[in-house]
Design a protein around this motif. Structure first.
Motif, mmCIF file in Angstrom:
data_model
loop_
_atom_site.group_PDB
_atom_site.id
_atom_site.type_symbol
_atom_site.label_atom_id
_atom_site.label_comp_id
_atom_site.label_asym_id
_atom_site.label_seq_id
_atom_site.Cartn_x
_atom_site.Cartn_y
_atom_site.Cartn_z
ATOM 1 N N VAL A 11 -0.213 14.928 -7.127
ATOM 2 C CA VAL A 11 0.587 13.682 -7.147
ATOM 3 C C VAL A 11 -0.126 12.603 -6.326
ATOM 4 O O VAL A 11 -0.263 11.454 -6.766
ATOM 5 N N GLU A 12 -0.608 12.971 -5.158
ATOM 6 C CA GLU A 12 -1.310 11.989 -4.319
ATOM 7 C C GLU A 12 -2.574 11.487 -5.019
ATOM 8 O O GLU A 12 -2.888 10.296 -4.998
ATOM 9 N N SER A 14 -3.135 11.006 -7.949
ATOM 10 C CA SER A 14 -2.895 10.083 -9.064
ATOM 11 C C SER A 14 -3.314 8.664 -8.696
ATOM 12 O O SER A 14 -3.555 7.833 -9.560
ATOM 13 N N THR A 18 -5.203 4.673 -11.016
ATOM 14 C CA THR A 18 -4.913 3.233 -10.988
ATOM 15 C C THR A 18 -5.992 2.472 -10.196
ATOM 16 O O THR A 18 -6.414 1.386 -10.590
ATOM 17 N N ARG A 22 -8.426 -0.520 -11.748
ATOM 18 C CA ARG A 22 -8.593 -1.874 -11.190
ATOM 19 C C ARG A 22 -10.059 -2.144 -10.854
ATOM 20 O O ARG A 22 -10.554 -3.254 -11.039
ATOM 21 N N GLY A 89 4.796 3.793 -2.898
ATOM 22 C CA GLY A 89 3.762 4.564 -3.602
ATOM 23 C C GLY A 89 2.506 3.721 -3.705
ATOM 24 O O GLY A 89 1.904 3.599 -4.767
ATOM 25 N N ALA A 90 2.119 3.137 -2.569
ATOM 26 C CA ALA A 90 1.045 2.127 -2.555
ATOM 27 C C ALA A 90 -0.326 2.713 -2.863
ATOM 28 O O ALA A 90 -1.232 1.987 -3.289
ATOM 29 N N GLY A 91 -0.510 4.023 -2.633
ATOM 30 C CA GLY A 91 -1.826 4.612 -2.864
ATOM 31 C C GLY A 91 -2.875 3.896 -2.037
ATOM 32 O O GLY A 91 -2.693 3.622 -0.839
ATOM 33 N N ASP A 111 3.611 5.368 1.428
ATOM 34 C CA ASP A 111 3.162 6.478 0.569
ATOM 35 C C ASP A 111 3.260 7.758 1.381
ATOM 36 O O ASP A 111 3.607 7.728 2.580
ATOM 37 N N ALA A 134 5.546 8.401 4.385
ATOM 38 C CA ALA A 134 6.836 9.058 4.125
ATOM 39 C C ALA A 134 6.985 9.336 2.643
ATOM 40 O O ALA A 134 6.370 8.675 1.799
ATOM 41 N N ASP A 135 7.837 10.299 2.360
ATOM 42 C CA ASP A 135 8.272 10.541 0.983
ATOM 43 C C ASP A 135 9.385 9.516 0.725
ATOM 44 O O ASP A 135 10.384 9.478 1.472
ATOM 45 N N VAL A 136 9.252 8.693 -0.290
ATOM 46 C CA VAL A 136 10.259 7.642 -0.510
ATOM 47 C C VAL A 136 11.628 8.217 -0.865
ATOM 48 O O VAL A 136 12.629 7.505 -0.820
ATOM 49 N N ASP A 156 4.248 0.309 -8.190
ATOM 50 C CA ASP A 156 3.309 0.264 -9.321
ATOM 51 C C ASP A 156 2.785 1.679 -9.556
ATOM 52 O O ASP A 156 2.014 2.202 -8.754
HETATM 53 C C1 LIG Z 1 -0.347 6.383 -9.813
HETATM 54 S S1 LIG Z 1 -0.391 6.304 -8.044
HETATM 55 C C2 LIG Z 1 -0.207 4.552 -7.848
HETATM 56 C C3 LIG Z 1 -0.731 4.091 -6.534
HETATM 57 C C4 LIG Z 1 -0.720 2.589 -6.332
HETATM 58 N N1 LIG Z 1 0.586 2.018 -6.462
HETATM 59 C C5 LIG Z 1 -1.669 1.940 -7.290
HETATM 60 O O1 LIG Z 1 -1.219 1.139 -8.126
HETATM 61 O O2 LIG Z 1 -2.865 2.210 -7.208
HETATM 62 C C6 LIG Z 1 1.213 6.913 -7.514
HETATM 63 C C7 LIG Z 1 1.363 6.939 -6.024
HETATM 64 O O3 LIG Z 1 2.711 7.307 -5.734
HETATM 65 C C8 LIG Z 1 2.683 8.135 -4.590
HETATM 66 N N2 LIG Z 1 3.902 8.929 -4.576
HETATM 67 C C9 LIG Z 1 4.331 9.813 -5.508
HETATM 68 N N3 LIG Z 1 5.489 10.363 -5.145
HETATM 69 C C10 LIG Z 1 5.812 9.808 -3.947
HETATM 70 C C11 LIG Z 1 6.896 9.965 -3.056
HETATM 71 N N4 LIG Z 1 7.891 10.811 -3.337
HETATM 72 N N5 LIG Z 1 6.905 9.248 -1.909
HETATM 73 C C12 LIG Z 1 5.895 8.387 -1.632
HETATM 74 N N6 LIG Z 1 4.846 8.184 -2.442
HETATM 75 C C13 LIG Z 1 4.793 8.891 -3.584
HETATM 76 C C14 LIG Z 1 1.422 8.980 -4.756
HETATM 77 O O4 LIG Z 1 1.017 9.571 -3.543
HETATM 78 C C15 LIG Z 1 0.456 7.941 -5.296
HETATM 79 O O5 LIG Z 1 -0.238 7.281 -4.281
#
Ligand SMILES: C[S@@+](CC[C@H](N)C(=O)[O-])C[C@H]1O[C@@H](n2cnc3c(N)ncnc32)[C@H](O)[C@@H]1O
Length: 273
Positions: A11-12, A14, A18, A22, A89-91, A111, A134-136, A156
């Motif tokens: 999941v991380e 992922s 994105t 970009r 989920g800023a990544g 994130d 944190a986990d959102v 996003d």
């Molecule tokens: C597809 S990536 C998108 C990242 C970023 N927004 C971008 O556009 O590049 C999804 C992101 O959501 C985060 N994520 C997934 N589940 C999450 C949760 N429960 N709490 C916090 N972040 C989460 C992942 O760790 C990952 O960084």
């Protein structure tokens, strides 16, 4: 100099899809978003984007949806210079660098803790930009944020990874926490969730998808009556389609005639509360 990050969970990880989209947009002749920092981060990590099997269509969609989300956040901040901004989920995304808010705005990139630790190593620091590891879906992380300022909340690429009940609970907590604000995220219909699970370009994240999809953009208004739909933005109807290569441009211009068909592509959902 190459930076090596600790191994991330699927999941991380992922975030690389994105981020690489970009970066690849930035390397194209006519970038839609032009995110130089994303490109620099991918180069610094020496990340091999080839393994993600992206394609031009996916790159353009990811770049354009980021641009549309940026625009909503930038307009909100222009109207509310005392705002707080949140990217959930800023990544490794650098939305606040692209928007460049004034020094009166506090920006929070949220994130999972491992991702935030990675961010701190590779994303250039900006004044008044904060990270929250944190986990959102955890009910407590919002406690660190001000309760008396309007908020613009962006997400996003996140919602697809959350169960529907978790998204609803998150929306409730955001609406309860801030006096007013706006929420903007890329939405998924049931069809686009199916595509995310089966397409080659999103194979790297297919097993992580949990959201069932939402076909009616007004559905969140029923989750929480404080939410009001401002706009459903269909990618096929955005002016930037004119910059797409001819075959894709023709496809999206045809698609733009039909809302039903356009909802089978990328869409951005924008609400106020
Ligand atoms: C597809 S990536 C998108 C990242 C970023 N927004 C971008 O556009 O590049 C999804 C992101 O959501 C985060 N994520 C997934 N589940 C999450 C949760 N429960 N709490 C916090 N972040 C989460 C992942 O760790 C990952 O960084």
């Amino acid at each position: 100099m190459s930076i090596t990050l600790p191994a991330l969970t699927p999941v991380e990880a992922s975030l690389f899809l994105t981020l690489c989209c970009r970066a690849l947009d930035n390397r194209s002749q006519h970038p839609v978003l032009g995110d130089e920092i994303a490109d620099e981060i991918v180069r610094a990590l020496e990340y091999d984007h080839e393994r993600l099997h992206t394609n031009t269509d996916l790159v353009l969609n990811v770049a354009l949806r980021a641009k549309k989300i940026d625009e909503v956040a930038a307009r909100f901040i222009a109207r509310h210079p005392d705002a707080v901004g949140l990217d959930l989920g800023a990544g490794l995304d650098t939305r606040s660098a692209r928007i460049a808010p004034p020094s009166t705005v506090d920006w929070y990139d949220v994130d999972l803790p491992q991702v935030v630790a990675a961010r701190e190593r590779v994303v250039p620091h900006r004044a008044r930009a904060h990270t929250i590891g944190a986990d959102v879906t955890d009910p407590d992380w919002l406690a660190a944020l001000p309760t008396d300022r309007p908020a613009v909340v962006t997400a996003d690429g996140l919602v697809g990874f959350l169960a529907e009940d978790d998204v609803k609970a998150l929306v409730d907590r955001l609406v309860d926490h801030f006096p007013s604000g706006e929420l903007v995220f890329n939405g998924y219909t049931r069809f686009t969730i199916w595509v995310a699970r089966h397409a080659r370009g999103t194979r790297s994240v297919a097993d992580q998808v949990r959201f069932p999809g939402m076909d009616d953009p007004r559905e969140p208004e029923r989750w929480n009556p404080a939410l009001e739909l401002v706009e459903e933005m269909l990618i096929s109807r955005q002016a930037e389609i004119a910059q797409f290569p001819r075959a894709l441009r023709t496809y999206y211009r045809l698609q733009a005639h039909s809302t039903w068909w356009s909802r089978k592509g990328t869409l951005i959902l924008h609400y106020r509360f």
